[in-house]
Write an enzyme that holds these catalytic residues in place. Sequence first.
Site, PDB file in Angstrom:
ATOM      1  N   ASP A 154      41.799 -35.541  -3.685  1.00 23.59           N
ATOM      2  CA  ASP A 154      40.254 -35.104  -3.748  1.00 23.59           C
ATOM      3  C   ASP A 154      40.103 -33.505  -4.001  1.00 23.59           C
ATOM      4  OD1 ASP A 154      39.476 -37.621  -3.300  1.00 23.59           O
ATOM      5  OD2 ASP A 154      38.770 -37.136  -1.178  1.00 23.59           O
ATOM      6  N   ASP A 176      39.146 -43.185  -6.519  1.00 22.69           N
ATOM      7  CA  ASP A 176      39.059 -42.697  -5.300  1.00 22.69           C
ATOM      8  C   ASP A 176      37.807 -43.577  -4.548  1.00 22.69           C
ATOM      9  OD1 ASP A 176      39.186 -40.600  -3.157  1.00 22.69           O
ATOM     10  OD2 ASP A 176      37.217 -39.931  -4.139  1.00 22.69           O
ATOM     11  N   ASP A 212      40.008 -46.867  -3.252  1.00 20.56           N
ATOM     12  CA  ASP A 212      41.116 -46.889  -2.760  1.00 20.56           C
ATOM     13  C   ASP A 212      40.619 -46.964  -1.132  1.00 20.56           C
ATOM     14  OD1 ASP A 212      40.190 -44.201  -2.346  1.00 20.56           O
ATOM     15  OD2 ASP A 212      42.239 -43.402  -2.797  1.00 20.56           O
TER      16      ASP A 212
END
Length: 135
Positions: free
Chosen positions: A88, A63, A66
Site C-alpha cells: 500500500d 489489494d 487479498d
Amino acid sequence: TKKLNEFIESKFKNSFKKAHKLGLRPNHLTLIQFPILVLIFYFFVVKNLFLAGILIIVTLFLDAIDGSLARLTKSVTIKGHYYDKIADSLGIIVSATGILIAFSELRAISIMLIILTILLFASNEISNNGIWGGC
C-alpha cells in the site's frame, strides 16, 4: 472500505475458497503487486498514463481481494499484513512519484503525498497503532 470488502466477500466467496484449495494464497496476490508497481512507474516515466492508470486499478483490485481471501479462508497472518502495508505504501509513493514526473505542476502535492506516506508508515511501525488497520 468495509462495505467494499463485504461486497467482494459476498460475491466471490465460493471462487475464493476454490482458488485457495488450488493453492492461491493471499500473500501471492499481495506480492504480485510489487512487479506491477515497477511497471506503473515505468509507464509514468514514458508518459503512458493510460497503462499506468489501468495498472493502478489492477493493484487496487488485488489489494481489495487479498484481504478478503485471507479473511474468508482464515489465513490472516502478521507477515501478510506487513506485506500489505508495504505494498500500500509503495503504491502511494509510486503513484505520487509518477504524478510528479508526468505533471510537474503538481509537484507540491506529489511531494506532500510521498512524505505523508513515509511518515504514516514509520509512525505505524513505531507505535503499532494500526493506522492502516491491525492484524
